[in-house]
Design a protein around this motif. Structure first.
Motif, PDB file in Angstrom:
ATOM      1  N   MET A 127      15.781  -1.620 -21.444  1.00 42.39           N
ATOM      2  CA  MET A 127      15.211  -2.508 -22.454  1.00 42.39           C
ATOM      3  C   MET A 127      16.286  -2.881 -23.474  1.00 42.39           C
ATOM      4  SD  MET A 127      11.946  -1.821 -24.956  1.00 42.39           S
ATOM      5  CE  MET A 127      10.715  -1.888 -23.685  1.00 42.39           C
ATOM      6  N   THR A 128      16.402  -4.134 -23.750  1.00 41.55           N
ATOM      7  CA  THR A 128      17.419  -4.582 -24.704  1.00 41.55           C
ATOM      8  C   THR A 128      16.891  -4.472 -26.124  1.00 41.55           C
ATOM      9  OG1 THR A 128      16.674  -6.850 -24.759  1.00 41.55           O
ATOM     10  CG2 THR A 128      18.167  -6.265 -22.995  1.00 41.55           C
ATOM     11  N   ASP A 129      17.787  -4.588 -27.054  1.00 40.73           N
ATOM     12  CA  ASP A 129      17.364  -4.576 -28.449  1.00 40.73           C
ATOM     13  C   ASP A 129      16.332  -5.658 -28.732  1.00 40.73           C
ATOM     14  OD1 ASP A 129      20.482  -3.608 -30.021  1.00 40.73           O
ATOM     15  OD2 ASP A 129      19.058  -2.521 -28.794  1.00 40.73           O
ATOM     16  N   LEU A 130      16.582  -6.826 -28.157  1.00 41.28           N
ATOM     17  CA  LEU A 130      15.683  -7.944 -28.433  1.00 41.28           C
ATOM     18  C   LEU A 130      14.301  -7.678 -27.843  1.00 41.28           C
ATOM     19  CD1 LEU A 130      15.300 -10.713 -29.660  1.00 41.28           C
ATOM     20  CD2 LEU A 130      16.157 -11.729 -27.538  1.00 41.28           C
ATOM     21  N   THR A 159      12.946  -4.805 -27.464  1.00 40.06           N
ATOM     22  CA  THR A 159      12.307  -3.807 -28.325  1.00 40.06           C
ATOM     23  C   THR A 159      11.767  -4.454 -29.586  1.00 40.06           C
ATOM     24  OG1 THR A 159      13.896  -2.209 -27.509  1.00 40.06           O
ATOM     25  CG2 THR A 159      12.663  -1.599 -29.479  1.00 40.06           C
ATOM     26  N   PHE A 160      12.574  -5.340 -30.146  1.00 46.42           N
ATOM     27  CA  PHE A 160      12.133  -6.029 -31.357  1.00 46.42           C
ATOM     28  C   PHE A 160      10.857  -6.819 -31.078  1.00 46.42           C
ATOM     29  CE2 PHE A 160      12.334  -9.925 -34.009  1.00 46.42           C
ATOM     30  CZ  PHE A 160      12.082  -9.321 -35.228  1.00 46.42           C
ATOM     31  N   ARG A 161      10.845  -7.488 -29.940  1.00 48.85           N
ATOM     32  CA  ARG A 161       9.646  -8.258 -29.591  1.00 48.85           C
ATOM     33  C   ARG A 161       8.440  -7.327 -29.414  1.00 48.85           C
ATOM     34  NH1 ARG A 161      11.018 -13.207 -25.497  1.00 48.85           N
ATOM     35  NH2 ARG A 161      12.002 -14.530 -27.047  1.00 48.85           N
ATOM     36  N   ILE A 207       7.940  -4.523 -30.942  1.00 46.66           N
ATOM     37  CA  ILE A 207       7.495  -4.090 -32.271  1.00 46.66           C
ATOM     38  C   ILE A 207       6.701  -5.208 -32.944  1.00 46.66           C
ATOM     39  CG2 ILE A 207       8.286  -3.409 -34.572  1.00 46.66           C
ATOM     40  CD1 ILE A 207      10.706  -2.100 -33.187  1.00 46.66           C
ATOM     41  N   LEU A 208       7.195  -6.448 -32.815  1.00 46.88           N
ATOM     42  CA  LEU A 208       6.479  -7.586 -33.410  1.00 46.88           C
ATOM     43  C   LEU A 208       5.050  -7.646 -32.879  1.00 46.88           C
ATOM     44  CD1 LEU A 208       8.693 -10.825 -33.360  1.00 46.88           C
ATOM     45  CD2 LEU A 208       7.791  -9.642 -35.358  1.00 46.88           C
ATOM     46  N   ARG A 209       4.921  -7.470 -31.565  1.00 44.05           N
ATOM     47  CA  ARG A 209       3.616  -7.661 -30.940  1.00 44.05           C
ATOM     48  C   ARG A 209       2.713  -6.432 -31.086  1.00 44.05           C
ATOM     49  NH1 ARG A 209       6.464 -10.622 -25.825  1.00 44.05           N
ATOM     50  NH2 ARG A 209       7.102 -12.433 -27.022  1.00 44.05           N
TER      51      ARG A 209
END
Lengths: 177, 235
Positions: free
Chosen positions: B1-4, B6-8, B10-12
Motif C-alpha cells: 500500500m502506498t502512502d497515497l 493510505t491517505f485515501r 483515512i479520508l474515507r
C-alpha cells in the motif's frame, strides 16, 4: 407517497452518509457539515423530476461543493496555516480517534482550494478533469494544487521502495513543516 | 500500500456516526417549498404572457438576422407561453426535437423594469413548441447594458440543455473560459429588439454541470463591452 418520492428516499438514505462525510472533510465542522449535506439533498429533491434519470448523486455532490465553496467566498473566512499538526504514532491505543483528529487538523492547514481539490480528488475519486470542471479551474491548476496539498500533508505519491519490508502499514507522515 | 492509498483510506474512514443523522422528511418538506416557489414564479410568468396588447406589438416587429432563427410557427399550446418575436434554433437536437430559445413576456409588479425573459424548449416533430425552463433578469432593468438571465447547462425534463442567456448591447462575440480554454458562444438577435443578443454555448464546449468563468462580450472591433449581470442560475 409518489413513486418519485420513494426513489428519492432511497437515494437520500444511500447517499446521505457519504455526503455528510465529504461535507465534514470540507468544513471540519459537524454542524456546518450537516447543514451542507442537508442543503444538497433539499436542492436535489427540489430538482428531482429532472435529475432522477441522470446522475442524481453527481448533482447532489455539485450542490454540496458549491454550497461550501460559496461560504468560503464570504468576507469572514478562516485562515489556513502552514503548521501541520503532529501525526499520532502508529500503534497508539487511541490511534483511530487521534488519526481522525489529525486528519481534520491537517486538512485545516490547507487553503480552501487545496482542501476542495483533495476531497474531490481523493474522497470522491474524481478525475483531474472532473475536479477542474467542478471547481471551475484549469486541469493544470488541479494538478499543481493537488501536488502542493499532498506535499503539505506529507503524502507521497511514490510507491514504497519495498512495501514488503515496511514495518508500519501506515506510512503517512505528519511532521511539522 | 502506498502512502497515497493510505491517505485515501483515512479520508474515507471518516466515521459517519459522529456526524448525526439527516432528517429525510424535513429535507423533502424544504425541497417541496422550493418547488412551490418555482411553480409560483412560473405561474406569474405565464400570467404575464397573457398581457396581449404588448405581446402582439412585440411579436410583429422585425426579423432575426441569422439563418438559425425561424418564425414562431404553429403549436404553442394552452400551457405554452407564446413566444415574443421569433424563435431561435440552437442547432442542438435530441430525442424530443430541436432545442429552441425564445422570449416570453413578463408582467410582474415586483419586477417593474423587467418585461421579458428567455425560455428554452423543444420544437417537436409536430411543430409544437415546449416550455422547459425560463430565466429572466431579477433586478434592475432587463435592457441595461450587459449580460442578463444566464442559465447553466443542466438536465431539464430528462434532456440536456445548454448554458444560455442574453446580452443587451452590440455584442458581436461572446466568450467564456472553461478549464483554461476560451470557448465562444453561438448568438442570435432578438427580432423584437436588435440590441438584445441571445447566446448559448454548445454542450460540447460547456457540458452539463460545467461552470465557465469570465463571461465576456466584444463589439465588432474586438473591444470588450460592459459585463452587467454575469450570474448564472443553475438547476
Amino acid at each position: 407517497m409518489a413513486r418519485g418520492d420513494d426513489e428519492f428516499v432511497e437515494f437520500a438514505r444511500a447517499s446521505s452518509t457519504r455526503l455528510l462525510r465529504a461535507a465534514y472533510l470540507l468544513t471540519g465542522d459537524r454542524y456546518a457539515a450537516e447543514d451542507a449535506a442537508q442543503t444538497a439533498l433539499v436542492r436535489t429533491y427540489a430538482a428531482w423530476s429532472r435529475v432522477r434519470r441522470h446522475d442524481a448523486y453527481a448533482y447532489a455532490r455539485t450542490v454540496l461543493v458549491n454550497h461550501v465553496t460559496d461560504g468560503w467566498r464570504r468576507p469572514l473566512r478562516e485562515r489556513a496555516t502552514n503548521e501541520l499538526p503532529q501525526r499520532p504514532a502508529p500503534g497508539d491505543v487511541a490511534e483511530e480517534v487521534a488519526q481522525r483528529r489529525w486528519l481534520v487538523d491537517a486538512l485545516g492547514s490547507l487553503t480552501h482550494r487545496e482542501r476542495a481539490v483533495i476531497v474531490l480528488r481523493h474522497f470522491f475519486d474524481l478525475t483531474e478533469v472532473e475536479v477542474a470542471s467542478e471547481l471551475n479551474i484549469s486541469v493544470g491548476t488541479v494538478k499543481s494544487t493537488n501536488s502542493r496539498a499532498l506535499g503539505k500533508l506529507r503524502v507521497s505519491t511514490d510507491p514504497p521502495a519495498d512495501a514488503s519490508k515496511t514495518d508500519h502499514p501506515i506510512a503517512l507522515r505528519g511532521a511539522r513543516q | 500500500m502506498t502512502d497515497l492509498d493510505t491517505f485515501r483510506s483515512i479520508l474515507r474512514a471518516t466515521p459517519a456516526q459522529d456526524l448525526g443523522n439527516l432528517d429525510i422528511g424535513q429535507i423533502m418538506t424544504k425541497g417541496s417549498r422550493i418547488r412551490r416557489r418555482r411553480r409560483a414564479l412560473g405561474g406569474a410568468t405565464i400570467a404575464g404572457v397573457l398581457a396581449a396588447a404588448l405581446l402582439i406589438a412585440a411579436v410583429g416587429v422585425g426579423r432575426f438576422s441569422r439563418p438559425a432563427v425561424e418564425p414562431a410557427g404553429p403549436g404553442t399550446g394552452p400551457n405554452h407561453p407564446t413566444p415574443v418575436g421569433s424563435v431561435i434554433s440552437t442547432g442542438i437536437r435530441d430525442s424530443a426535437g430541436d432545442i429552441m430559445l425564445y422570449a416570453v413576456r413578463i408582467d410582474d409588479s415586483r419586477l417593474p423594469d423587467i418585461h421579458f425573459g428567455l425560455m428554452a424548449g423543444h420544437r417537436g416533430s409536430t411543430g409544437q413548441l415546449s416550455a422547459d425552463v425560463e430565466t429572466n433578469e431579477t433586478s434592475g432593468s432587463d435592457r441595461s447594458p450587459g449580460f442578463h438571465a444566464g442559465y447553466g447547462a443542466s438536465p431539464i425534463n430528462h434532456h440536456d440543455f445548454p448554458e444560455f442567456g442574453y446580452y443587451a448591447g452590440p455584442a458581436a462575440k461572446i466568450t467564456a473560459t472553461l478549464g483554461g480554454k476560451r470557448v465562444q458562444a453561438h448568438q442570435g438577435t432578438w427580432s423584437a429588439d436588435p440590441q438584445i443578443v441571445v447566446f448559448w454555448f454548445s454542450l460540447t464546449d460547456v457540458p452539463v454541470g460545467a461552470q465557465p468563468a469570465d463571461l465576456s462580450a466584444f463589439d465588432t472591433n474586438g473591444h470588450q463591452l460592459p459585463t452587467g449581470n454575469t450570474n448564472v442560475n443553475r438547476g
